[in-house]
Motif scaffolding. Structure first.
Motif, PDB file in Angstrom:
ATOM      1  N   HIS A 198      34.714  35.059  49.285  1.00 53.35           N
ATOM      2  CA  HIS A 198      35.505  36.240  48.708  1.00 53.35           C
ATOM      3  C   HIS A 198      36.981  36.132  48.923  1.00 53.35           C
ATOM      4  CE1 HIS A 198      32.123  37.967  49.113  1.00 53.35           C
ATOM      5  NE2 HIS A 198      31.342  37.191  49.993  1.00 53.35           N
ATOM      6  N   ARG A 234      40.577  38.800  46.997  1.00 50.92           N
ATOM      7  CA  ARG A 234      40.926  39.345  46.350  1.00 50.92           C
ATOM      8  C   ARG A 234      42.280  39.243  45.190  1.00 50.92           C
ATOM      9  NH1 ARG A 234      36.923  42.269  44.684  1.00 50.92           N
ATOM     10  NH2 ARG A 234      36.020  43.557  46.098  1.00 50.92           N
ATOM     11  N   SER A 274      34.828  31.885  38.903  1.00 51.83           N
ATOM     12  CA  SER A 274      34.581  32.869  38.798  1.00 51.83           C
ATOM     13  C   SER A 274      33.384  33.476  38.907  1.00 51.83           C
ATOM     14  CB  SER A 274      35.887  33.747  38.217  1.00 51.83           C
ATOM     15  OG  SER A 274      35.717  35.031  38.691  1.00 51.83           O
ATOM     16  N   HIS A 312      29.354  39.808  35.845  1.00 50.59           N
ATOM     17  CA  HIS A 312      29.100  39.068  37.797  1.00 50.59           C
ATOM     18  C   HIS A 312      28.166  37.538  36.666  1.00 50.59           C
ATOM     19  CE1 HIS A 312      30.532  41.572  39.697  1.00 50.59           C
ATOM     20  NE2 HIS A 312      29.898  42.168  39.452  1.00 50.59           N
ATOM     21  N   ASP A 356      33.953  36.407  45.021  1.00 51.15           N
ATOM     22  CA  ASP A 356      35.067  36.617  44.102  1.00 51.15           C
ATOM     23  C   ASP A 356      34.895  35.251  43.567  1.00 51.15           C
ATOM     24  OD1 ASP A 356      35.995  38.882  43.954  1.00 51.15           O
ATOM     25  OD2 ASP A 356      36.414  38.716  46.116  1.00 51.15           O
TER      26      ASP A 356
END
Length: 159
Positions: free
Chosen positions: A22, A24, A76, A104, A113
């Motif tokens: 995880h 960003r 990703s 996804h 992520d």
């Protein structure tokens, strides 16, 4: 007419370890941080991972460690594409608005992520050490192992 039956008991199933990350950050930034903190040499592949006739595309980084026979992949999990929105044609003014759609790679883990896939011929990579090094990176929110056998869409991880 003769009937032939194929038995696929000896089918080779590639074993790999899967770590969910995880974070960003952009994909190139997380690859740089993994190279720096875990001593990897991840590089972006020439082609991204494309699914459903280019409906979604996922960045892919790869490194094969020749000395330990380990292949590292950073992929990703999120793909965002801008598409034309549907609108009624009976309006006086045309509105060409765009909608941001999210896809996804592994739909069961929508909040993840990135995935770090570790394929190894010899069981030489210690998951606990990798996880502790990942937790030491300040930009990573959390990371944990995922059992690939429990994922319904594990075929998306074949690359």
């Amino acid at each position: 007419m003769a009937l032939h039956k194929l038995i696929l008991d000896d089918f080779y199933d590639e074993s790999y370890k899967l770590i969910a990350i995880h974070c960003r950050l952009e994909d190139y930034r997380i690859a740089y941080l993994l190279n720096k903190y875990i001593n990897l040499k991840l590089r972006r592949t020439e082609n991204d991972l494309d699914f459903k006739y280019l409906e979604s595309s996922y960045s892919l980084f790869e490194w094969y460690n020749d000395t330990e026979y380990v292949k590292w992949n950073l992929v990703s999990n999120v793909c965002q594409k801008e598409e034309d929105s549907l609108y009624s044609s009976g309006t006086l003014f045309s509105d060409n608005s765009k909608v941001l759609k999210t896809f996804h790679l592994i739909p069961e883990y929508k909040k993840v992520d990135f995935f770090l896939k570790i394929s190894e011929e010899i069981q030489s990579v210690d998951e606990k050490t990798i996880l502790s090094r990942l937790q030491a990176i300040p930009q990573i929110i959390t990371s944990y192992t995922v059992d690939p056998l429990k994922i319904k869409s594990k075929d998306n991880l074949i690359f």
